[in-house]
Write an enzyme that holds these catalytic residues in place. Structure first.
Site, short mmCIF file in Angstrom:
data_model
loop_
_atom_site.label_atom_id
_atom_site.label_comp_id
_atom_site.label_asym_id
_atom_site.label_seq_id
_atom_site.Cartn_x
_atom_site.Cartn_y
_atom_site.Cartn_z
CB CYS A 65 -0.92 0.03 1.21
SG CYS A 65 -2.23 -1.20 1.14
CG HIS A 66 1.86 2.68 3.43
ND1 HIS A 66 1.06 3.79 3.50
CD2 HIS A 66 1.35 1.79 4.31
CE1 HIS A 66 0.08 3.57 4.40
NE2 HIS A 66 0.24 2.35 4.90
CB CYS A 108 -2.30 -0.55 8.76
SG CYS A 108 -2.33 1.17 8.18
CB CYS A 144 4.38 14.68 34.50
SG CYS A 144 3.13 13.39 34.39
CB CYS A 183 10.09 15.16 37.85
SG CYS A 183 10.07 14.38 39.49
CG HIS A 184 9.78 15.12 33.45
ND1 HIS A 184 11.08 14.69 33.32
CD2 HIS A 184 9.06 14.04 33.82
CE1 HIS A 184 11.14 13.39 33.58
NE2 HIS A 184 9.93 12.96 33.89
CB CYS A 188 7.21 8.34 34.99
SG CYS A 188 8.82 8.79 34.30
#
Lengths: 258, 131
Positions: free
Chosen positions: A76-77, A111, A174, A177-178, A219
């Site tokens: 297909c691709h 797919c 989250c 910390c981030h 995490c």
């Protein structure tokens, strides 16, 4: 207090670095920039990057006929080098039929179900990781644009709320910390901005390739929270928010992390 | 998830501290030091301190060296039980609390992070940290 002093004071407040808040675009940094020279060298050299073995496996699978439709992805691709270029940088992407965003892993399984008539590949299985690593590798160097689609916006917002919400027995979000503590050390190990640029990636600690969802779930277990299931709407939304938060950063798949 | 917060020993906050031991007796300094260093207790994920034997210390929080000079035993006890009493936005977990938390993992639900005896051991150890 004079009007001018009030305005100056307000301007000062506005200019002061926000305590909890999002990282401005020009300060966004991949986890790569927090690593030591050895780990960087391992990622940079395709002959030493263990993730490249998965990419090669994925290339094989791309050309292999499967399912009762007896079709390969390539049927297909065509050549993934052109047809898949930049695609992973847009994922998770809004699916009009389903009315919600889907991750690259979910797209691969859609797919398989709809076009190859094949059974879904389990999350974290070698074949699913190999295919998504191969597809995402075609975006290496492409700037992340996921979340730009206006229809994705409510899901980006949902992910942002999850990112800001404290959870687990340790009661941490989250963002604690981030956003607020990157560049600091947690038990001696550097905390990064939690950018999703390199997935699926090879983690030395795992000794294998793993998905972004695997990382997010670890995490969550780290703060002693109940991790969301693979493919759950919450993990997809978080993944979408992380990608929109990384807007403009280049894709690195397959990255290497300690 | 049912919370078993009623299983926590009752305690009384007086001013900015908890003057009475949670167990009714003093903690053990040696056990307290070992607990602070234990990965599962989580203190040195964020804190550093006078612990030359380990490199794995955090720097998200103040160094614990001298904590016994800066705080009374009563204050240290409340800090461990519920650090949000000192700073509502703190990232330091409340170690003796079992409710008001979101999505706690199955193995941890309804339990405080530390037992009353563990809190007392740690408080006893922190009180010895004098410059």
């Amino acid at each position: 207090m004079s009007v001018w002093r009030a305005i100056a004071a307000a301007a000062l407040v506005a200019a002061a670095p926000a305590l909890a808040g999002e990282i401005p675009p020009d300060a966004r940094r991949s986890g790569y920039s927090f690593m030591g020279p050895d780990t960087r060298a391992m990622q940079d050299d395709d002959t030493s990057n263990p993730g490249m073995l998965f990419v090669l496996d994925g290339e094989q699978l791309w050309g292999k006929k499967t399912g009762s439709a007896e079709k390969a992805c390539a049927d297909c691709h065509g050549d993934a080098r052109s047809s898949m270029k930049g695609v992973a940088a847009r994922y998770p992407a809004f699916d009009k039929t389903l009315g919600r965003p889907v991750t690259l892993d979910q797209r691969i399984n859609l797919c398989r179900a709809n076009h190859q008539k094949a059974a879904p590949l389990p999350y974290e299985s070698r074949d699913l990781l190999a295919l998504s690593a191969f597809v995402a590798h075609q975006s290496r160097g492409a700037a992340i644009t996921a979340g730009d689609d206006p229809q994705a916006k409510p899901f980006v917002e949902q992910g942002r709320d999850l990112f800001m919400q404290r959870e687990g027995q340790l009661n941490l979000a989250c963002t604690n910390c981030h956003d607020d503590n990157f560049d600091k050390r947690l038990a001696g190990a550097p905390i990064t901005q939690g950018q999703p640029t390199g997935y699926p990636l090879y983690r030395l600690e795992w000794q294998t390739l793993g998905s972004l969802e695997r990382r997010l779930r670890s995490c969550m277990s780290g703060v002693r929270a109940q991790a969301y299931d693979y493919g759950s709407p919450e993990l997809v939304a978080l993944e979408l928010y992380l990608m929109s938060r990384a807007r403009g950063l280049p894709m690195e798949t397959p990255a290497v992390r300690p | 998830m049912p919370t078993k917060a009623d299983e926590l020993a009752p305690y009384k906050v007086v001013g900015d501290g908890i003057p009475q031991s949670l167990t009714g007796s003093p903690g053990d300094v040696t056990r307290g030091r070992a607990l602070v260093l234990a990965r599962t207790t989580t203190c040195i994920l964020c804190h550093s301190g006078p612990f030359p034997e380990t490199r794995f210390q955090g720097d998200l929080a103040p160094d614990l060296t001298g904590a016994g000079n800066r705080w009374t035993t009563s204050q240290l006890r409340l800090r461990l039980v519920d650090a949000s009493r000192f700073n509502a936005e703190t990232i330091m977990p409340s170690y003796y609390r079992a409710d008001g938390l979101a999505r706690v993992g199955r193995n941890f639900a309804g339990k405080p992070i530390l037992s009353a005896a563990e809190i007392e051991d740690i408080v006893a150890f922190l009180a010895t940290l004098r410059d």
